[in-house]
Design a protein around this motif. Sequence first.
Motif, PDB file in Angstrom:
ATOM      1  N   ARG A 146       0.791  -1.310  -0.270  1.00  0.00           N
ATOM      2  CA  ARG A 146       0.069  -0.075  -0.004  1.00  0.00           C
ATOM      3  C   ARG A 146       1.040   1.245  -0.108  1.00  0.00           C
ATOM      4  NH1 ARG A 146      -0.375  -2.815   4.624  1.00  0.00           N
ATOM      5  NH2 ARG A 146      -0.036  -1.575   6.713  1.00  0.00           N
ATOM      6  N   THR A 147       1.959   1.202  -0.457  1.00  0.00           N
ATOM      7  CA  THR A 147       2.851   2.228  -0.719  1.00  0.00           C
ATOM      8  C   THR A 147       3.483   2.066  -2.018  1.00  0.00           C
ATOM      9  OG1 THR A 147       5.028   1.138   0.387  1.00  0.00           O
ATOM     10  CG2 THR A 147       3.352   2.683   1.705  1.00  0.00           C
ATOM     11  N   SER A 189      -2.018  -6.207  -3.738  1.00  0.00           N
ATOM     12  CA  SER A 189      -1.950  -5.041  -3.049  1.00  0.00           C
ATOM     13  C   SER A 189      -3.407  -5.061  -2.245  1.00  0.00           C
ATOM     14  CB  SER A 189      -1.616  -3.812  -3.739  1.00  0.00           C
ATOM     15  OG  SER A 189      -3.179  -3.615  -4.627  1.00  0.00           O
ATOM     16  N   MET A 190      -3.081  -4.145  -1.122  1.00  0.00           N
ATOM     17  CA  MET A 190      -4.512  -3.842  -0.287  1.00  0.00           C
ATOM     18  C   MET A 190      -5.498  -3.480  -1.368  1.00  0.00           C
ATOM     19  SD  MET A 190      -3.830  -5.165   2.580  1.00  0.00           S
ATOM     20  CE  MET A 190      -5.567  -4.880   3.342  1.00  0.00           C
ATOM     21  N   ASP A 191      -5.147  -2.572  -2.215  1.00  0.00           N
ATOM     22  CA  ASP A 191      -6.180  -2.044  -2.960  1.00  0.00           C
ATOM     23  C   ASP A 191      -6.869  -3.027  -3.801  1.00  0.00           C
ATOM     24  OD1 ASP A 191      -7.551   0.643  -3.827  1.00  0.00           O
ATOM     25  OD2 ASP A 191      -6.438   0.387  -5.826  1.00  0.00           O
ATOM     26  N   GLU A 192      -6.133  -3.837  -4.488  1.00  0.00           N
ATOM     27  CA  GLU A 192      -6.652  -4.926  -5.364  1.00  0.00           C
ATOM     28  C   GLU A 192      -7.468  -5.790  -4.525  1.00  0.00           C
ATOM     29  OE1 GLU A 192      -2.756  -5.191  -8.660  1.00  0.00           O
ATOM     30  OE2 GLU A 192      -2.669  -5.983  -6.588  1.00  0.00           O
ATOM     31  N   ILE A 193      -6.829  -6.177  -3.245  1.00  0.00           N
ATOM     32  CA  ILE A 193      -7.748  -7.059  -2.411  1.00  0.00           C
ATOM     33  C   ILE A 193      -8.971  -6.337  -2.221  1.00  0.00           C
ATOM     34  CG2 ILE A 193      -7.958  -8.156  -0.182  1.00  0.00           C
ATOM     35  CD1 ILE A 193      -4.677  -8.563  -0.503  1.00  0.00           C
ATOM     36  N   ASP A 194      -9.232  -5.305  -1.924  1.00  0.00           N
ATOM     37  CA  ASP A 194     -10.545  -4.664  -1.476  1.00  0.00           C
ATOM     38  C   ASP A 194     -11.262  -4.513  -2.734  1.00  0.00           C
ATOM     39  OD1 ASP A 194      -9.528  -4.245   0.992  1.00  0.00           O
ATOM     40  OD2 ASP A 194      -8.991  -2.236   0.846  1.00  0.00           O
TER      41      ASP A 194
END
Length: 318
Positions: A188-189, A203-208
């Motif tokens: 997430r950076t 990534s956290m974004d992709e997971i969400d």
Amino acid sequence: MGTGTSINHGLDMVFSNTKPADATPEAISGELQDGIAIVGLPFDGGSSYHPGSRFAPNVIREAGRQVFSHPVWPFGFDPKMVQTVVDTGDVLYPYWKPQTFPACVREHVDHWMGSKMRVLAFGGDHSVTVPMIQSFLDCNPGGKLLVLDAHCDVADFDPGDINHGSVLSELLADGALQDTDLIHVGMRTGARSDLPAASHVFSMDEIDQDHCSIERLAAKIKEIAGRAPLYISLDLDVFDPAFAPGVSTYATGGLTSRAGLDLLRGLAGCNLRAMDIVELCPPRDPGGVTASLAAMLGAYFMCISSKHFNQMSRTDER
């Protein structure tokens, strides 16, 4: 117990009262050739901001005593009772010569990586992972690396540098790690383009955005890993600071502790050979919250990689 090369035991502390190992695998009886070898990596010479991770190994050892005061939930057994678990002590190095640390790690762990024992290491800043992975891949050709980390760790470096922000760039540059053998979770950076296009990134974004459950994420990782030997490098900043405040570099918006434990549990059945848990910074850890999480993660690895648990799982599937 046989006699052989003496190993330091980190101020006489061992992880949750496990056996200290006083010899190399070659000098140890056959009963120790399948189990867990614990290694302490007391080094923070590569940390960018907050020193203190060198104190982490013994803090995690101490936290483990509470974790193992009863059978590990939800497995229902104590992994120390179903396999041999030895604490090989801390890697010794001349602290006034930090550049010698990687070679000292190799001297300490190579014979354990080359044995049937699985290795569980407590760091230390993330730079300690570089010699650990190099040892793992030398002993396990074709092995894969799963990194759980808020950061990409692909900073520029010069040969001889020790930097917890250049772990992957160093491993990829020297050819120790192939692009396709890298699995990265929790970023997430930075940007996806910072990592090789052929690597596997969640990534956290992709997971969400994908509404990817932890169960599905674990299944995807298992599919990628297949039966290849797998090394897990877990930087505790993959967790949100609300759950793991005792790290050197905060990154808001990470995993919950429950999600991290469930993800690790979901990797049962992989060919797990080694794991490191790094970046615990005890001076920044109020109440030992992060140390307790680190010890529990270690206990989970000990459980899911044991023959006992995998035999139980196969029986339950029938």
